[in-house]
Design a protein around this motif. Structure first.
Motif, PDB file in Angstrom:
ATOM      1  N   CYS A  76      10.543   2.024  -5.284  1.00  0.00           N
ATOM      2  CA  CYS A  76      10.038   0.954  -4.406  1.00  0.00           C
ATOM      3  C   CYS A  76       8.584   1.236  -4.069  1.00  0.00           C
ATOM      4  CB  CYS A  76      10.891   0.918  -3.136  1.00  0.00           C
ATOM      5  SG  CYS A  76      10.041   0.145  -1.749  1.00  0.00           S
TER       6      CYS A  76
ATOM      7  N   HIS B 277       6.744  -8.503  -0.636  1.00  0.00           N
ATOM      8  CA  HIS B 277       7.778  -9.466  -1.056  1.00  0.00           C
ATOM      9  C   HIS B 277       8.501 -10.018   0.157  1.00  0.00           C
ATOM     10  CE1 HIS B 277       6.952  -7.831  -4.975  1.00  0.00           C
ATOM     11  NE2 HIS B 277       7.212  -6.627  -4.530  1.00  0.00           N
ATOM     12  N   MET B 278       8.959  -9.119   1.007  1.00  0.00           N
ATOM     13  CA  MET B 278       9.658  -9.542   2.229  1.00  0.00           C
ATOM     14  C   MET B 278       8.759 -10.439   3.078  1.00  0.00           C
ATOM     15  SD  MET B 278      12.751  -8.286   2.900  1.00  0.00           S
ATOM     16  CE  MET B 278      13.909  -7.092   2.214  1.00  0.00           C
TER      17      MET B 278
ATOM     18  N   VAL C 299       6.815   0.241  -1.663  1.00  0.00           N
ATOM     19  CA  VAL C 299       6.555   0.425  -0.224  1.00  0.00           C
ATOM     20  C   VAL C 299       6.911   1.856   0.195  1.00  0.00           C
ATOM     21  CG1 VAL C 299       7.150  -0.390   2.098  1.00  0.00           C
ATOM     22  CG2 VAL C 299       7.046  -2.014   0.192  1.00  0.00           C
TER      23      VAL C 299
ATOM     24  N   GLU D  52      14.682   5.785   0.054  1.00  0.00           N
ATOM     25  CA  GLU D  52      13.834   5.310  -1.052  1.00  0.00           C
ATOM     26  C   GLU D  52      12.495   6.060  -1.075  1.00  0.00           C
ATOM     27  OE1 GLU D  52      13.355   1.032  -0.964  1.00  0.00           O
ATOM     28  OE2 GLU D  52      15.508   0.728  -0.804  1.00  0.00           O
TER      29      GLU D  52
ATOM     30  N   ASN E 215      19.637  -3.071  -4.773  1.00  0.00           N
ATOM     31  CA  ASN E 215      18.287  -3.604  -5.029  1.00  0.00           C
ATOM     32  C   ASN E 215      18.059  -3.738  -6.534  1.00  0.00           C
ATOM     33  OD1 ASN E 215      18.345  -2.554  -2.383  1.00  0.00           O
ATOM     34  ND2 ASN E 215      16.129  -2.379  -2.338  1.00  0.00           N
TER      35      ASN E 215
ATOM     36  N   VAL F 259      14.908 -10.853   0.353  1.00  0.00           N
ATOM     37  CA  VAL F 259      14.341 -10.992  -0.989  1.00  0.00           C
ATOM     38  C   VAL F 259      15.394 -11.516  -1.968  1.00  0.00           C
ATOM     39  CG1 VAL F 259      12.406  -9.391  -0.704  1.00  0.00           C
ATOM     40  CG2 VAL F 259      14.650  -8.516  -1.399  1.00  0.00           C
TER      41      VAL F 259
ATOM     42  N   CYS G 167      11.238  -8.021  -5.631  1.00  0.00           N
ATOM     43  CA  CYS G 167      11.374  -6.631  -5.169  1.00  0.00           C
ATOM     44  C   CYS G 167      10.854  -5.733  -6.284  1.00  0.00           C
ATOM     45  CB  CYS G 167      12.846  -6.349  -4.874  1.00  0.00           C
ATOM     46  SG  CYS G 167      13.238  -4.604  -4.674  1.00  0.00           S
ATOM     47  N   SER G 168       9.902  -4.870  -5.966  1.00  0.00           N
ATOM     48  CA  SER G 168       9.313  -4.017  -7.011  1.00  0.00           C
ATOM     49  C   SER G 168      10.363  -3.083  -7.606  1.00  0.00           C
ATOM     50  CB  SER G 168       8.155  -3.198  -6.432  1.00  0.00           C
ATOM     51  OG  SER G 168       8.631  -2.298  -5.459  1.00  0.00           O
ATOM     52  N   LEU G 169      11.312  -2.671  -6.784  1.00  0.00           N
ATOM     53  CA  LEU G 169      12.361  -1.767  -7.273  1.00  0.00           C
ATOM     54  C   LEU G 169      13.267  -2.492  -8.268  1.00  0.00           C
ATOM     55  CD1 LEU G 169      13.914   0.873  -7.192  1.00  0.00           C
ATOM     56  CD2 LEU G 169      14.893   0.179  -5.004  1.00  0.00           C
TER      57      LEU G 169
ATOM     58  N   TYR H 297      13.283  -6.232   7.555  1.00  0.00           N
ATOM     59  CA  TYR H 297      11.882  -6.215   7.134  1.00  0.00           C
ATOM     60  C   TYR H 297      11.206  -7.584   7.278  1.00  0.00           C
ATOM     61  CZ  TYR H 297      13.071  -1.758   4.748  1.00  0.00           C
ATOM     62  OH  TYR H 297      13.479  -0.491   4.429  1.00  0.00           O
TER      63      TYR H 297
ATOM     64  N   CYS I 240       6.213  -4.684   3.246  1.00  0.00           N
ATOM     65  CA  CYS I 240       6.666  -5.105   1.918  1.00  0.00           C
ATOM     66  C   CYS I 240       6.072  -6.483   1.600  1.00  0.00           C
ATOM     67  CB  CYS I 240       8.191  -5.155   1.859  1.00  0.00           C
ATOM     68  SG  CYS I 240       8.782  -5.842   0.304  1.00  0.00           S
TER      69      CYS I 240
HETATM   70 FE1  SF4 Z   1      12.080  -3.998  -2.706  1.00  0.00          FE
HETATM   71 FE2  SF4 Z   1      10.425  -4.435  -0.647  1.00  0.00          FE
HETATM   72 FE3  SF4 Z   1      12.813  -3.261  -0.252  1.00  0.00          FE
HETATM   73 FE4  SF4 Z   1      10.863  -1.976  -1.534  1.00  0.00          FE
HETATM   74  S1  SF4 Z   1      10.862  -2.641   0.606  1.00  0.00           S
HETATM   75  S2  SF4 Z   1      12.999  -2.056  -2.126  1.00  0.00           S
HETATM   76  S3  SF4 Z   1       9.878  -3.648  -2.669  1.00  0.00           S
HETATM   77  S4  SF4 Z   1      12.435  -5.344  -0.965  1.00  0.00           S
END
Ligand code: SF4
Ligand code: 13P
Length: 332
Positions: free
Chosen positions: A190, A285-286, A192, A218, A132, A79, A104-106, A44, A283
């Motif tokens: 998540c 965060h990524m 995303v 996810e 995660n 992340v 990471c939102s998760l 990502y 994402c």
């Molecule tokens: Fe976490 Fe981003 Fe992966 Fe979703 S895509 S699980 S928010 S790192």
């Protein structure tokens, strides 16, 4: 150089000017040699980071690389929980990441103090946690899994074994369905993978009847229900590369398209549309990580990921269990 400490005690960010004439690819490659550093990147990450990385992979592949590396400096382009995993497996090595705020939102959806209470309410349950999650959650878990090995790990346990699955309710629900189990699910997700629009994907499939819809587990149940293939990022990538089909609607973060196009330039890849018109399937965060931040973090070896030793040892146990089970079950 500006350095900050945020409210959860993590060392903050670098804020330096970079000479715009610098060839960052060349500089990063030079730093790799000088410092015996390895750059590990998740799919990502932005294209440039993927192109300069020594290894690109999914969470399981990255954890394995982190475990096996002989480098002195691990530069983790992903992340926070991923860099944390690298540190848990490599206490004597320095682990740095381009942006310490890449969360990471998760993972954030499952705070350890709440999860501890949840676990106490299910005393006879084994805890399987998706990778995660924070080191604090790992320390409260019996086995860690990733999207590549989750189903096989669950299937390897006796049918009557009671299980809590955290933090992703979508992945947990998918495994429940696949295995006929009734794992108790933590209510996390998540941001995303929850944003994909079932309605828009359905319309896209009607417009491209030849396209196969590939999705990450996810995603929500209704989206997974119309997928032609469900798997981890590596599994999705392998599927698009090896399958005879030539067009795909891609239900995961857009960064993966870079390797898909590189592997199969003759095939067509359409990002699955989100419910709104923003680029929410990127994402946030990524994508905090950039090539510039990657260069700076290698040059100054900051920000560094550090961890309390008791927490590290407690978080390592369920990861070791995952590695052992993955090897025993022959998971690539
Ligand atoms: Fe976490 Fe981003 Fe992966 Fe979703 S895509 S699980 S928010 S790192
Ligand atoms: P995998 O790369 O393990 O499939 O995980 C996807 C993900 O969401 C990483 O944050």
């Amino acid at each position: 150089m500006t350095e900050a400490v945020n409210n959860i005690g993590k060392v903050g960010y670098l804020n330096l000017e970079i000479d715009p004439t610098l060839d960052l690819f060349a500089e990063i490659n030079k730093l790799k040699k000088e410092k015996n550093a390895v750059v590990l990147a998740h799919y990502y990450q932005e294209d440039d980071i993927q192109d300069v990385a020594d290894y690109i992979g999914d969470s399981l592949g990255l954890a394995r690389q982190a475990q096996q590396t002989t480098a002195d400096l691990i530069v983790f382009a992903g992340v926070h929980f991923m860099a944390e995993t690298a540190k848990i497996l490599n206490p004597t090595k320095k682990v740095v990441l381009p942006d310490l705020n890449a969360g990471c939102s998760l993972s954030d959806s499952c705070p350890p103090f709440l999860f501890k209470r949840f676990k106490e309410q299910h005393p006879d349950h084994l805890v399987i946690s998706y990778i995660n999650c924070s080191a604090g959650i790992k320390a409260l878990s019996d086995i860690i899994c990733t999207s590549s090995n989750a189903q096989k790990i669950v299937e390897s346990l006796p049918k009557e074994q009671k299980i809590i699955f955290a933090p992703d309710k979508n992945l947990g629900g998918f495994i429940n369905k696949q295995t006929g189990r009734n794992m108790v699910l933590w209510n996390g997700a998540c941001m995303v993978h929850e944003i994909f629009s079932l309605e828009k994907i359905t319309k896209l499939k009607e417009r491209h009847p030849e396209a196969k819809f590939v999705a990450h587990p996810e995603c929500e149940e209704a989206v997974l229900a119309i997928a032609d293939f469900i798997g981890s990022t590596t599994q999705i990538l392998d599927y698009t590369k090896n399958s005879p089909f030539t067009s795909f609607i891609v239900g995961t973060e857009t960064g993966i398209l870079h390797q898909m196009i590189k592997n199969s330039p003759e095939k067509m890849f359409i990002p699955a549309p989100p419910t709104n018109s923003c680029a929410c399937n990127d994402c946030p965060h990524m994508k905090l990580n950039t090539l510039e931040k990657l260069y700076l973090c290698m040059k100054y070896e900051l920000p560094e990921l550090t961890m309390d030793e008791d927490l590290r040892l407690a978080a390592k146990k369920p990861i070791d269990r995952m590695m052992q089970l993955s090897n025993e079950l022959g998971i690539k």
